[in-house]
Design a protein around this motif. Structure first.
Motif, PDB file in Angstrom:
ATOM      1  N   GLY A   8       2.457  65.584  -5.515  1.00 14.40           N
ATOM      2  CA  GLY A   8       1.184  64.931  -5.231  1.00 14.40           C
ATOM      3  C   GLY A   8       0.007  65.413  -6.041  1.00 14.40           C
ATOM      4  N   GLY A   9       0.193  66.444  -6.856  1.00 21.61           N
ATOM      5  CA  GLY A   9      -0.917  66.904  -7.680  1.00 21.61           C
ATOM      6  C   GLY A   9      -1.229  65.915  -8.789  1.00 21.61           C
ATOM      7  N   GLY A  10      -2.327  66.174  -9.488  1.00 27.15           N
ATOM      8  CA  GLY A  10      -2.701  65.295 -10.594  1.00 27.15           C
ATOM      9  C   GLY A  10      -4.134  65.488 -11.003  1.00 27.15           C
ATOM     10  N   LEU A  11      -4.629  64.522 -11.777  1.00 27.72           N
ATOM     11  CA  LEU A  11      -5.998  64.538 -12.274  1.00 27.72           C
ATOM     12  C   LEU A  11      -6.820  63.505 -11.511  1.00 27.72           C
ATOM     13  CD1 LEU A  11      -8.169  65.315 -14.403  1.00 27.72           C
ATOM     14  CD2 LEU A  11      -7.189  63.523 -15.871  1.00 27.72           C
ATOM     15  N   VAL A  12      -7.982  63.932 -11.032  1.00 21.36           N
ATOM     16  CA  VAL A  12      -8.837  63.041 -10.263  1.00 21.36           C
ATOM     17  C   VAL A  12     -10.294  63.360 -10.594  1.00 21.36           C
ATOM     18  CG1 VAL A  12      -8.928  64.578  -8.258  1.00 21.36           C
ATOM     19  CG2 VAL A  12      -9.261  62.113  -7.944  1.00 21.36           C
ATOM     20  N   GLN A  13     -11.139  62.380 -10.471  1.00 21.62           N
ATOM     21  CA  GLN A  13     -12.562  62.606 -10.700  1.00 21.62           C
ATOM     22  C   GLN A  13     -13.203  63.243  -9.477  1.00 21.62           C
ATOM     23  OE1 GLN A  13     -14.248  58.794 -11.873  1.00 21.62           O
ATOM     24  NE2 GLN A  13     -14.024  59.317 -14.041  1.00 21.62           N
ATOM     25  N   ALA A  14     -14.290  63.932  -9.714  1.00 20.79           N
ATOM     26  CA  ALA A  14     -15.033  64.537  -8.605  1.00 20.79           C
ATOM     27  C   ALA A  14     -15.397  63.467  -7.577  1.00 20.79           C
ATOM     28  CB  ALA A  14     -16.297  65.210  -9.126  1.00 20.79           C
ATOM     29  N   GLY A  15     -15.230  63.831  -6.303  1.00 27.13           N
ATOM     30  CA  GLY A  15     -15.461  62.886  -5.222  1.00 27.13           C
ATOM     31  C   GLY A  15     -14.220  62.128  -4.793  1.00 27.13           C
ATOM     32  N   GLY A  16     -13.167  62.238  -5.581  1.00 29.32           N
ATOM     33  CA  GLY A  16     -11.935  61.525  -5.280  1.00 29.32           C
ATOM     34  C   GLY A  16     -11.056  62.274  -4.282  1.00 29.32           C
ATOM     35  N   SER A  17      -9.856  61.735  -4.074  1.00 28.64           N
ATOM     36  CA  SER A  17      -8.936  62.283  -3.084  1.00 28.64           C
ATOM     37  C   SER A  17      -7.537  62.420  -3.663  1.00 28.64           C
ATOM     38  CB  SER A  17      -8.857  61.370  -1.854  1.00 28.64           C
ATOM     39  OG  SER A  17     -10.109  61.252  -1.217  1.00 28.64           O
ATOM     40  N   LEU A  18      -6.803  63.382  -3.128  1.00 36.00           N
ATOM     41  CA  LEU A  18      -5.390  63.552  -3.426  1.00 36.00           C
ATOM     42  C   LEU A  18      -4.694  64.001  -2.148  1.00 36.00           C
ATOM     43  CD1 LEU A  18      -5.281  65.486  -6.840  1.00 36.00           C
ATOM     44  CD2 LEU A  18      -4.492  63.154  -6.438  1.00 36.00           C
ATOM     45  N   ARG A  19      -3.404  63.704  -2.063  1.00 36.13           N
ATOM     46  CA  ARG A  19      -2.599  64.162  -0.936  1.00 36.13           C
ATOM     47  C   ARG A  19      -1.400  64.929  -1.469  1.00 36.13           C
ATOM     48  NH1 ARG A  19       1.451  60.962   3.032  1.00 36.13           N
ATOM     49  NH2 ARG A  19       1.033  62.047   5.001  1.00 36.13           N
ATOM     50  N   LEU A  20      -1.327  66.200  -1.122  1.00 38.02           N
ATOM     51  CA  LEU A  20      -0.205  67.023  -1.517  1.00 38.02           C
ATOM     52  C   LEU A  20       0.851  67.022  -0.413  1.00 38.02           C
ATOM     53  CD1 LEU A  20      -2.015  70.165  -2.990  1.00 38.02           C
ATOM     54  CD2 LEU A  20      -1.458  68.006  -4.110  1.00 38.02           C
ATOM     55  N   SER A  21       2.100  67.074  -0.830  1.00 36.17           N
ATOM     56  CA  SER A  21       3.216  67.167   0.113  1.00 36.17           C
ATOM     57  C   SER A  21       4.071  68.370  -0.235  1.00 36.17           C
ATOM     58  CB  SER A  21       4.081  65.904   0.053  1.00 36.17           C
ATOM     59  OG  SER A  21       3.338  64.756   0.388  1.00 36.17           O
ATOM     60  N   CYS A  22       4.684  68.943   0.779  1.00 30.58           N
ATOM     61  CA  CYS A  22       5.593  70.067   0.572  1.00 30.58           C
ATOM     62  C   CYS A  22       6.786  69.865   1.498  1.00 30.58           C
ATOM     63  CB  CYS A  22       4.910  71.389   0.865  1.00 30.58           C
ATOM     64  SG  CYS A  22       6.015  72.825   0.803  1.00 30.58           S
ATOM     65  N   ALA A  23       7.930  69.596   0.907  1.00 30.37           N
ATOM     66  CA  ALA A  23       9.149  69.361   1.670  1.00 30.37           C
ATOM     67  C   ALA A  23       9.988  70.637   1.692  1.00 30.37           C
ATOM     68  CB  ALA A  23       9.944  68.222   1.051  1.00 30.37           C
ATOM     69  N   ALA A  24      10.358  71.054   2.887  1.00 30.84           N
ATOM     70  CA  ALA A  24      11.168  72.261   3.061  1.00 30.84           C
ATOM     71  C   ALA A  24      12.613  71.878   3.345  1.00 30.84           C
ATOM     72  CB  ALA A  24      10.619  73.110   4.201  1.00 30.84           C
ATOM     73  N   SER A  25      13.529  72.615   2.758  1.00 31.06           N
ATOM     74  CA  SER A  25      14.957  72.405   3.022  1.00 31.06           C
ATOM     75  C   SER A  25      15.640  73.761   3.127  1.00 31.06           C
ATOM     76  CB  SER A  25      15.593  71.560   1.917  1.00 31.06           C
ATOM     77  OG  SER A  25      15.478  72.209   0.665  1.00 31.06           O
ATOM     78  N   GLY A  26      16.833  73.735   3.656  1.00 32.74           N
ATOM     79  CA  GLY A  26      17.566  74.981   3.839  1.00 32.74           C
ATOM     80  C   GLY A  26      17.364  75.527   5.241  1.00 32.74           C
ATOM     81  N   ARG A  27      17.249  76.836   5.339  1.00 36.05           N
ATOM     82  CA  ARG A  27      17.138  77.487   6.634  1.00 36.05           C
ATOM     83  C   ARG A  27      15.696  77.433   7.126  1.00 36.05           C
ATOM     84  NH1 ARG A  27      21.472  81.033   7.642  1.00 36.05           N
ATOM     85  NH2 ARG A  27      20.103  82.520   8.708  1.00 36.05           N
ATOM     86  N   THR A  28      15.302  76.279   7.656  1.00 39.55           N
ATOM     87  CA  THR A  28      13.915  76.071   8.057  1.00 39.55           C
ATOM     88  C   THR A  28      13.607  76.501   9.484  1.00 39.55           C
ATOM     89  OG1 THR A  28      14.386  73.808   8.686  1.00 39.55           O
ATOM     90  CG2 THR A  28      13.619  74.162   6.435  1.00 39.55           C
ATOM     91  N   PHE A  29      14.638  76.840  10.259  1.00 38.40           N
ATOM     92  CA  PHE A  29      14.353  77.259  11.614  1.00 38.40           C
ATOM     93  C   PHE A  29      13.638  78.601  11.576  1.00 38.40           C
ATOM     94  CE2 PHE A  29      17.664  80.443  11.637  1.00 38.40           C
ATOM     95  CZ  PHE A  29      18.598  79.945  10.758  1.00 38.40           C
TER      96      PHE A  29
END
Length: 127
Positions: A8-29
């Motif tokens: 979800g990262g990237g280049l955006v102008q000031a005042g703009g929006s971005l949404r980052l995601s982080c997916a976990a896998s494996g031993r997540t308990f």
């Protein structure tokens, strides 16, 4: 072992929006909390936001309060960071972290024994 993959990262102008995601896998308990840190060039890594996995309690750095929102989807093992009203000083590599302790809920990174980190995603905000 837990694997964390940010997107979800990237280049955006000031005042703009971005949404980052982080997916976990494996031993997540046993995850107590997940969160985000960031590191700008020439600066130390700093805390951004964190959320407890079970209760959804949140904590934010003062610099991002009222602009960023952290959330999680337990069914997808994914944590999100909605970033609004972005500023050039938000430019950094953003890292997702999973914590088995309570460290990130106090704004500190977890110790090596309790923390897992993603590879990072670049966020660049132009003025």
């Amino acid at each position: 072992q837990v694997q964390l993959v940010e997107s979800g990262g990237g280049l955006v102008q000031a005042g703009g929006s971005l949404r980052l995601s982080c997916a976990a896998s494996g031993r997540t308990f046993s995850t107590y909390a997940m969160g985000w840190f960031r590191q700008a060039p020439g600066k130390e890594r700093e805390f951004v936001a964190a959320i407890t996995w079970s209760g959804g309690f949140t904590k934010y750095a003062d610099t991002v309060k009222e602009r960023f929102t952290i959330s999680r989807d337990s069914t997808k093992n994914t944590v999100y960071l909605q970033m609004n009203s972005l500023k050039p000083e938000d430019t950094a590599v953003y890292y997702c972290v999973r914590d088995l302790s309570r460290a990130i809920m106090t704004g500190f990174p977890p110790s090596a024994s309790f923390g897992s980190w993603g590879q990072g995603t670049q966020v660049t905000v132009s003025s």
